[in-house]
Design an enzyme around this catalytic site. Structure first.
Site, mmCIF file in Angstrom:
data_model
loop_
_atom_site.group_PDB
_atom_site.id
_atom_site.type_symbol
_atom_site.label_atom_id
_atom_site.label_comp_id
_atom_site.label_asym_id
_atom_site.label_seq_id
_atom_site.Cartn_x
_atom_site.Cartn_y
_atom_site.Cartn_z
ATOM 1 N N TRP A 186 31.490 28.068 3.244
ATOM 2 C CA TRP A 186 31.725 26.633 3.394
ATOM 3 C C TRP A 186 31.720 26.292 4.893
ATOM 4 C CZ3 TRP A 186 35.793 24.102 5.892
ATOM 5 C CH2 TRP A 186 35.780 22.711 5.752
ATOM 6 N N ASP A 465 29.174 15.108 -6.691
ATOM 7 C CA ASP A 465 29.833 16.246 -6.040
ATOM 8 C C ASP A 465 30.254 17.306 -7.054
ATOM 9 O OD1 ASP A 465 30.886 17.697 -3.952
ATOM 10 O OD2 ASP A 465 32.063 16.049 -3.129
ATOM 11 N N MET A 466 30.499 18.492 -6.572
ATOM 12 C CA MET A 466 30.992 19.611 -7.396
ATOM 13 C C MET A 466 31.712 20.529 -6.425
ATOM 14 S SD MET A 466 30.503 22.925 -8.343
ATOM 15 C CE MET A 466 30.552 23.936 -9.772
ATOM 16 N N ASP A 535 29.627 20.114 4.763
ATOM 17 C CA ASP A 535 30.758 19.285 5.196
ATOM 18 C C ASP A 535 30.939 19.369 6.704
ATOM 19 O OD1 ASP A 535 31.459 18.185 2.822
ATOM 20 O OD2 ASP A 535 32.984 19.667 2.327
#
Ligand code: GLA
Length: 716
Positions: A186, A465-466, A535
């Site tokens: 991430w 989103d998920m 992100d």
């Protein structure tokens, strides 16, 4: 482009690349993949590549290897029959060559388009004893991309258990390779990772239920000398959004097996009598002109022959998203002030992110309760959309339909609707659980609820989103025999939902998202033309992420925003100019509280927005080339070139400022060598030949994280 068949040898070629397989010794063997071969030479190559002196099939180059009859390397197919046996004996029964390409049942896949035509070969094999049929599907596109997938039919009256079924396997008669993968986590997705191929087994995979931030379903074998511009590249990319596996095995005989498909970890499938199982598609790309050559083929194919949305060739709106501006803390007044500020700098759409539904004031509740949060938006979504439209912006909405919060009305009503194993803890991530999309009633609920939301207001964009990986992957609706099918059944359920929703709302622009870029794959791209890349919006980090992502996926698929400083993920402060330059090399947008931005910054933003609008077509639909890798150099450089080669934008990002250093020079690419190009400020006037062979001098600059954009147009 053609598929030539002679003496059981099948030669797929577009004139630039050849892929040759053949039925030899009753087995489907891999003969050659690389630069195009003259038809006259095919029999010679076949003779030389085919091993005739051994009893041991372990040294052969196979195209469809299976376990149990003398090949000890990783199999592509592992089955178990009702009597417990695992031996397969497949004989070719028939083949068919045809123009075009058939869709894959229930799965996204490439298709024929006006841009690239396609021709297909289907080879049918059968196992007489166990009454199974295996259809090997090949297609070759005009630009040289080759697709493969497999369909297994159970023609017997007993269940056949599938333990592994990959989509493609290729054996090369060499192991002189390096392997490239896109690895990360991430906030640092798809970093390029390159390492030597060594004897033994190497694997990347996702067991997270989605294609994942950690490994992308892509792998390439390259010659050790391959660069961005030169050398051999063999790429494989799986059009799939769930658990996958990519493997390489170098045998003691120095044959390299290269394989990709569904992950066999935590997977098995009970194939019922009369049923078939279709694997996702692998897209194979060979390039002799380095990594850029491979990327050009993937980009071209995905833009025109994979993405279905009406938006695939349309201008994408420049949007302002409220997430990093407000997080959960907003009301109508706040949102409208951001929208108004967006309009004042020329933006085109306002997107309302998380927090507009149920009683969601933080991430602890309400996923599943898709009715408007009247405490924040007392006049509802319809009224908000009208007000945003009145400001002069279109309206878009965030939604996360695959999830359920334990604190939600939906969970209180249907606690059995989440993925779980009875009597076990349900592991929460971000206080949420994953809905069980292997259940038809759950898929129906999602289709119904999302449709109602989308019909409730003038919504012209959706961010789907998920936000978490799956745990306790089990379903209370299926018996013990089917529990290892749930990961794949989930993805089939998801594709069914996306098929229905995107066909029902063809005018809505869908952007995929998965906690940033956790599901950035060809499967999602089939339904949605753009995806939130990460992100992490720090320009330096984005340089790496976007550079890596572009190995396979086109710029028109990458959602890229300017965000605030200090950056919310890295706390780094990077100049607005650099943030804008990097974000413009994608589907451009903003994600900060514009109502708090100074007039000076607003003026700069206006300039960037104007520049992007003037060059949107070039950015999104031109050819994209990587010139200098930020993974190995101090400069990350890429270039956009218009299809007619009359315009080009070079984007340069300097990581660290080096004192007492002279200017650097970089060679451009993709231009017309005979055209004269002029920079917008008239300071540079050079032929394409000079720019590509001598190069362009890059300004030295004065600080870290500095960037430059140089636009060239053909001089008149
Ligand atoms: C994910 C997305 C973000 C934002 C949040 C909202 O993390 O990647 O862009 O939408 O969810 O919860």
């Amino acid at each position: 482009m053609s598929i030539i068949v002679e003496n059981n040898i099948f030669h797929l070629t577009n004139g630039g690349v050849s892929y040759i397989i053949g039925i030899l010794n009753d087995r489907l063997e891999h003969i050659y993949w690389g630069p195009a071969i003259k038809e006259n030479d095919v029999s010679y190559i076949t003779e030389k590549s085919h091993v005739i002196w051994s009893n041991d099939i372990d040294i052969e180059t196979l195209e469809m290897p299976f376990y149990g009859t003398g090949d000890y390397r990783i199999p592509m197919l592992e089955l178990q029959f009702d009597d417990g046996s695992r031996i397969i004996d497949l004989k070719c029964e028939a083949y068919e060559v045809f123009k075009g390409k058939k869709p894959l049942d229930g799965l996204p896949a490439t298709f024929e388009s006006d841009i690239y035509g396609v021709e297909s070969l289907h080879l049918l094999f059968h196992d007489e004893l166990k009454k199974i049929h295996l259809l090997m599907k090949y297609s070759i596109f005009e630009n040289g991309a080759i697709t493969r997938s497999v369909e297994l039919f159970n023609k017997s009256s007993n269940i056949v258990k599938i333990n592994k079924i990959h989509s493609a396997s290729i054996d090369f008669l060499t192991c002189d390779f390096e392997v490239i993968t896109l690895q990360g986590a991430w906030a640092r997705e798809r970093h390029i990772c390159r390492q030597p191929v060594q004897k033994g087994l190497f694997q990347i995979s996702s067991n997270r239920g989605h294609s994942s931030h950690t490994s992308n379903p892509f792998m390439a074998l390259v010659s050790p000398s391959t660069t961005e511009m030169t050398g051999d590249v063999y790429g494989m990319n799986l059009i799939y959004s769930g658990n996958f596996q990519a493997q390489i095995e170098v045998s003691p005989f120095e044959v390299t097996r290269f394989q990709m498909g569904l992950s066999d970890f935590d997977f098995s499938w009970q194939l019922q009598p009369g049923c078939s199982f279709v694997t996702p598609e692998v897209v194979l790309v060979y390039s002799s002109s380095g990594l850029n050559g491979m990327s050009q083929i993937y980009h071209g194919l995905y833009k025109s022959n994979l993405c279905r949305s009406d938006y695939k060739n349309k201008n994408r709106p420049i949007l302002i998203n409220n997430w990093e501006a407000t997080y959960f803390d907003f009301d109508e007044k706040k949102l409208l002030s951001i929208a108004e500020a967006g309009k004042s700098i020329g933006l085109e759409m306002f997107v309302l992110d998380d927090g507009w539904f149920g009683s969601r004031n933080d991430d602890r509740s309400s996923l599943g309760d898709w009715t408007v949060n009247i405490n924040k938006l007392p006049n509802g979504l319809e009224d908000l959309a009208i007000k945003v439209n009145d400001i002069g912006l279109t309206f878009g909405l965030w939604i996360e339909p695959e999830m359920i919060s334990p604190d939600s009305d939906l969970f209180r009503l249907h606690p059995e609707w989440c993925l779980h194993v009875p009597n076990r803890r349900k592991t929460e991530t971000r206080h949420q659980l994953v809905l069980d999309l292997s259940r038809q009633e759950v898929c129906d609920y999602i289709i119904d609820t999302v449709s109602k939301v989308l019909e409730s207001a003038n919504i012209e964009y959706v961010k789907w989103d998920m936000n978490r990986s799956m745990t306790e992957i089990g379903s209370s609706s299926l018996n013990h025999l089917h529990q290892m099918e749930i990961g794949h059944r989930y993805i089939l359920g998801l594709y069914n939902i996306l098929e229905t929703i995107t066909s029902r709302f063809p005018n809505i622009l869908f952007e995929g998202c998965s906690g940033g870029g956790g599901r950035f794959d060809g499967g999602m791209m089939y339904y949605m033309p753009q995806h939130w890349v990460s992100d992490n919006t720090d320009a330096y980090e984005r340089l790496m992420i976007q550079y890596g992502t572009s190995l396979v996926y086109p710029v028109s698929a990458m959602g890229c925003h300017i965000s605030d400083v200090p950056n919310h993920q890295t706390h780094r402060v990077i100049a607005l100019e650099s943030r804008a330059h990097i974000a413009m090399s994608g589907v451009f947008g903003f994600e900060l509280d514009l109502s708090k931005v100074s007039d000076e910054e607003k003026d700069m933003m206006k300039k960037f927005v104007r520049f992007y609008k003037e060059n949107r077509e070039l950015y999104l639909y031109g050819d994209f080339y990587r010139l200098s890798s930020p993974f190995i150099n101090n400069y990350g450089i890429w270039q956009h070139v218009s299809k007619d080669k009359t315009e080009s934008i070079v984007c340069v990002f300097k990581k660290m400022h080096v004192p007492n250093m002279r200017e650097k020079k970089f060679r451009l690419t993709g231009l017309d060598k005979d055209k004269l190009y002029c920079s917008e400020d008239d300071a540079i006037k050079m032929s394409g030949n000079t720019l590509m062979n001598v190069g362009l001098v890059i300004p030295k600059g004065k600080s870290d994280f500095e960037s430059f954009i140089i636009k060239f147009v053909e001089a008149t």
